[in-house]
Every structure is written in structure tokens, then in C-alpha cells.
Write a protein that holds these residues in place. Structure first.
Motif, mmCIF file in Angstrom:
data_model
loop_
_atom_site.group_PDB
_atom_site.id
_atom_site.type_symbol
_atom_site.label_atom_id
_atom_site.label_comp_id
_atom_site.label_asym_id
_atom_site.label_seq_id
_atom_site.Cartn_x
_atom_site.Cartn_y
_atom_site.Cartn_z
ATOM 1 N N TRP A 81 0.834 -1.115 0.015
ATOM 2 C CA TRP A 81 -0.010 0.043 0.093
ATOM 3 C C TRP A 81 0.657 1.158 -0.046
ATOM 4 O O TRP A 81 2.180 1.055 0.302
ATOM 5 C CB TRP A 81 -0.798 -0.143 1.268
ATOM 6 N N SER A 82 0.179 2.453 -0.148
ATOM 7 C CA SER A 82 1.218 3.575 -0.310
ATOM 8 C C SER A 82 0.333 4.572 0.459
ATOM 9 O O SER A 82 -1.095 4.553 0.832
ATOM 10 C CB SER A 82 0.841 4.107 -1.636
ATOM 11 N N GLU A 83 1.268 5.414 1.309
ATOM 12 C CA GLU A 83 0.587 6.347 2.278
ATOM 13 C C GLU A 83 1.379 7.591 2.465
ATOM 14 O O GLU A 83 2.664 7.383 2.576
ATOM 15 C CB GLU A 83 0.456 5.536 3.835
ATOM 16 N N GLU A 84 0.756 8.759 2.108
ATOM 17 C CA GLU A 84 1.511 10.075 2.209
ATOM 18 C C GLU A 84 2.741 9.968 1.371
ATOM 19 O O GLU A 84 3.667 10.614 1.661
ATOM 20 C CB GLU A 84 1.895 10.358 3.663
ATOM 21 N N GLY A 85 2.503 9.489 0.157
ATOM 22 C CA GLY A 85 3.540 9.364 -0.856
ATOM 23 C C GLY A 85 4.649 8.383 -0.994
ATOM 24 O O GLY A 85 5.703 8.143 -1.523
ATOM 25 N N LYS A 86 4.400 7.509 0.184
ATOM 26 C CA LYS A 86 5.577 6.299 0.542
ATOM 27 C C LYS A 86 4.911 5.080 0.411
ATOM 28 O O LYS A 86 3.564 4.910 0.442
ATOM 29 C CB LYS A 86 6.207 6.558 1.995
#
Length: 235
Positions: free
Chosen positions: A164-169
Motif C-alpha cells: 500500500w501507499s501512504e503519504e507518498g510512500k
């Protein structure tokens, strides 16, 4: 005269059985091919050269190679399980003694990739008991079934992960699904016919830097699985 007729009937019966088995073998060969070809194409370890060869194969079979996507896997799986259930209804499990190798694995593959493992696991176990398929395939299917039920697996054949991705990471988890008796899993793997240890298997599916860790069902339930940054190394 009666003996001659009886002998002729016997010969015709044997010939019909041989033709039937040959036709079945060819059908299973086709099922096996379509179960595997797209999965091979999407496998991260498949070389660019091999992917090009696969595209050429599929093009010759009438596939629009400009539109290859995972949806094709789902479509073939759905078509294959219908065929396989008809085969099982007529022949039982078509194992090594009936169709030879590798066609004896075709039905197992399709069931393994379906939502019907619970229905056919007893049939698969019986086929393994009779040595119609390698026991490690039985073990792999049983592990998959247990994992799908939210239970501990036995032989450590099932890995699990999320991305998954979260805040561009990018983040990921990747681990071997909890095992019932982790201390003795390598012994059980060897007895079942697996040729590698659980530690080696983990590196095969997650990369050479993967370190096997023992997790419990509680760890999974309570999100205590190690989270790593970045995409899977092979993605």
C-alpha cells in the motif's frame, strides 16, 4: 465363436479406454497450459526474453497481446474450473496412472487456484494417498485451505503479504503465514517432499534478503507483522 466375440469385445473396450484416456490427456494438457501461461508471464522472475516468447505464443493462439492483463487469468480460471468439475464427475481424479505426467497435476492446479478447495480437498488427499499426485501438492493445498480458514498451516508453503501507499510512500508486509508447529516445520516439509527449508523457501518467494520470522495468528490479528518501506524488490 462365443470366445472370439468375447475377445473382440475386450479388445474394443481396451481400445475405447485408450482413446478416451488420450483425449482426456490432451484436454488436461490444454487446461494445464492456460492455467500456467499467464501466470508465468506476470511472474516477476520471468525474463524479458521469455515474456516476449510467451507473447508470440499467445498471438499465434489468437490472443490480443496488446491487452494482456490479470483479468485474463481470472477468466481462464473460471473456464477451467467448469471443465475440471465435469472431468472429476466422469473420471474421478485423473492421476498419473490414467493420464501420466505432468497432466496429472492439471486438475490440482485449477482447484488450487479456485474457491473450491474445501469441496475437493478430500479427493486431492485420496489422490495423494494413491500416489496419483506428489504428496507435496496435497500438503500445499491443505496449507492453502487452512490459511483461507484463518488457521495455522502445517508445512509452511503459504506466504502472505500486502502492499500500500501512504503519504507518498510505499509500504509492504511479506511473511510466511503462521505455522502450527514451527519448530518441526522443516522436518515435516522434508517428509512431505519439499526440497528446501522454510528459510530457503522464504528467500525464493520474497528475495534473497528475506529473513524468516515466526508469527502467530495473534500477531496477524493484532497487526504485529513487520512493515517495510518500499515496494517489493521484484516489483
Amino acid at each position: 465363436m462365443i470366445k472370439k466375440i468375447s475377445f473382440l469385445v475386450l479388445v474394443l473396450t481396451i481400445l475405447n479406454a485408450c482413446i478416451s484416456n488420450r483425449n482426456l490427456k490432451n484436454e488436461l494438457k490444454d487446461i494445464y497450459y492456460w492455467d500456467q501461461i499467464y501466470r508465468e508471464y506476470f511472474d516477476d522472475s520471468t525474463s524479458a526474453k521469455r515474456k516476449s516468447e510467451i507473447k508470440n505464443e499467445l498471438f499465434k493462439k489468437g490472443v490480443d497481446t496488446a491487452k494482456i492483463n490479470w483479468k485474463l487469468v481470472v477468466e481462464k480460471d473460471s473456464a477451467n474450473i467448469i471443465k475440471v468439475e465435469k472431468i472429476i464427475a466422469e473420471y474421478g481424479y485423473p492421476g498419473k496412472s490414467m493420464v501420466g505426467k505432468p497432466e496429472n497435476k492439471a486438475v490440482w492446479l485449477v482447484i488450487q487456484h479456485s474457491k473450491k478447495i474445501g469441496k475437493y480437498l478430500p479427493l486431492i488427499k485420496e489422490a495423494g494417498k494413491k500416489k496419483e499426485i506428489p504428496f507435496r501438492q496435497v500438503a500445499t493445498m491443505e496449507d492453502r485451505y487452512l490459511m483461507d480458514q484463518g488457521k495455522e498451516q502445517i508445512y509452511g508453503s503459504q506466504g502472505y503479504g500486502s502492499f500500500w501507499s501512504e503519504e507518498g510512500k510505499d509500504y509492504r508486509t511479506e511473511y510466511i503465514w503462521p505455522i502450527k508447529d514451527p519448530e518441526n516445520v522443516n522436518k515435516k516439509r522434508k517428509e512431505a517432499g519439499f526440497t528446501n527449508t522454510i528459510e530457503e523457501y522464504g528467500k525464493e518467494i520474497y528475495g534473497k534478503d528475506f529473513v524468516y520470522k515466526v508469527y502467530t495468528l495473534d500477531d496477524v490479528k493484532n497487526n504485529k507483522i513487520e512493515i517495510k518501506e518500499g515496494k517489493h524488490p521484484n516489483h
